[in-house]
Design an enzyme around this catalytic site. Structure first.
Site, PDB file in Angstrom:
ATOM      1  N   GLU A  98       0.751  -1.606  -0.088  1.00  0.00           N
ATOM      2  CA  GLU A  98       0.120   0.060  -0.389  1.00  0.00           C
ATOM      3  C   GLU A  98       0.862   1.239  -0.271  1.00  0.00           C
ATOM      4  O   GLU A  98       1.773   1.446   0.445  1.00  0.00           O
ATOM      5  CB  GLU A  98      -1.323  -0.107   1.287  1.00  0.00           C
ATOM      6  CG  GLU A  98      -1.710   0.803   1.539  1.00  0.00           C
ATOM      7  CD  GLU A  98      -3.016   0.603   2.174  1.00  0.00           C
ATOM      8  OE1 GLU A  98      -3.807  -0.293   2.589  1.00  0.00           O
ATOM      9  OE2 GLU A  98      -3.233   2.026   3.361  1.00  0.00           O
ATOM     10  N   ASP A 100       0.040   4.907   0.391  1.00  0.00           N
ATOM     11  CA  ASP A 100      -0.887   5.964   1.066  1.00  0.00           C
ATOM     12  C   ASP A 100      -1.149   7.425   1.235  1.00  0.00           C
ATOM     13  O   ASP A 100       0.289   7.744   1.596  1.00  0.00           O
ATOM     14  CB  ASP A 100      -1.204   5.512   2.777  1.00  0.00           C
ATOM     15  CG  ASP A 100      -1.607   4.668   2.855  1.00  0.00           C
ATOM     16  OD1 ASP A 100      -1.927   4.025   2.009  1.00  0.00           O
ATOM     17  OD2 ASP A 100      -1.225   4.535   4.200  1.00  0.00           O
ATOM     18  N   GLU A 102      -3.169  10.003   2.789  1.00  0.00           N
ATOM     19  CA  GLU A 102      -4.772  10.388   4.223  1.00  0.00           C
ATOM     20  C   GLU A 102      -4.214  11.799   4.599  1.00  0.00           C
ATOM     21  O   GLU A 102      -3.006  12.043   4.893  1.00  0.00           O
ATOM     22  CB  GLU A 102      -4.492   9.391   5.168  1.00  0.00           C
ATOM     23  CG  GLU A 102      -5.032   7.834   4.681  1.00  0.00           C
ATOM     24  CD  GLU A 102      -4.534   6.856   5.906  1.00  0.00           C
ATOM     25  OE1 GLU A 102      -5.641   6.085   6.019  1.00  0.00           O
ATOM     26  OE2 GLU A 102      -4.076   7.237   6.450  1.00  0.00           O
TER      27      GLU A 102
END
Length: 283
Positions: A98, A100, A102
């Protein structure tokens, strides 16, 4: 092999530099909160919303091994404390990879926190967090993730804010064997997102809405588990060979000097047995 008409499955063999505008109607699936996601502008834009009942999210129909993804976002306005707007690449399974972005909401007038992480085979703990040099709720800004066989770079409006290089010779795990999809969601993270969970969502301000447009992907052709990605060709200006040049390095240093608020590589209390290898190598 010719260029596919579908954005997410562009073949690098013959069109490595091509960028097409994505169509949310064709290229993504709304995977939860379908009543709170709205596709607009003939497929060129989408909104996600969150209320007390549910958030919402989508993922790309296709998956790819290596690519460069860009999206314009305008984040939740006003008192967004406790909300999390996520935009990331991820594979499936318990040993997932993953990459990311955010965006952690905050009380009105306070800055957003941009949270980044790189997870390999289910192991992360590589967080860096930033403030932005603008208000991300006023207008759209472009957030990009470059993921190629040499490096991962997070960009904001073309400015690199973080780099994570492949360092396999140093036994540093790097996501390079699992295809990923593009994901995004708007959800309730008030148990951790704002000041460690001290500030909760003010549901009287719901629904909260985030806006997306101009979805672009350049990627390697990938078809099935166990197959190899086709990344032949790719000229010197291709994303496949992209890295951080001298000018970009100066911008990266500017961001890292002025806007970073947490770096796992400086967290000796967290890593009492020694900092991760990549931190030592980079320093």
């Amino acid at each position: 092999m010719g260029c596919s008409p579908i954005l997410i499955s562009l073949s690098i063999l013959s069109c490595s530099a091509l960028i097409l505008a994505g169509d949310f109607r064709k290229d993504i699936d709304i995977v939860w909160g379908s009543d709170k996601a709205k596709i607009l502008e003939n497929g060129q834009a989408i909104t996600l919303s969150l209320d007390k009942a549910s958030g919402s999210g989508f993922e790309s129909k296709a998956q790819f091994l290596f690519g460069k993804v860009s999206m314009e976002l305008k984040l939740v306005t006003g008192n967004s404390a406790g909300t999390v707007t996520s935009y990331y690449l991820a594979s499936k399974g318990t040993m997932w990879d993953e990459i990311d972005f955010e965006f952690l909401g905050n009380l009105s007038g306070d800055p957003y926190t941009v949270h980044t992480n790189v997870i390999t085979q289910g192991k992360g703990d590589r967080e860096q967090q930033f403030r932005l040099w603008f208000d991300p709720t006023v207008d759209f800004h472009t957030y990009s993730i470059l993921w190629n066989p040499k490096t991962i770079v997070f960009y904001v409006d073309g400015t690199p804010i973080r780099e994570f290089k492949k360092m396999n010779t140093k036994n540093v795990a790097y996501p390079e064997k699992q295809a990923m999809r593009v994901h995004s969601s708007l959800w309730n993270g008030d148990d951790w997102a704002t000041r460690g969970g001290l500030v909760k969502i003010d549901w009287s301000k719901a629904p909260f809405t985030a806006y997306y447009r101009n979805f672009e992907v350049q990627d390697c052709d990938w078809s099935a588990p166990g197959s190899n990605a086709s990344c032949g060709g790719g000229g010197p200006n291709s994303w496949l060979n992209e890295g951080i040049d001298e000018n970009s390095r100066k911008r990266l240093k500017w961001v890292q000097s002025n806007f970073i608020i947490y770096n796992y590589c400086n967290d000796a209390k967290r890593f009492r047995l020694g900092l991760p290898t990549e931190c030592v190598v980079m320093n």
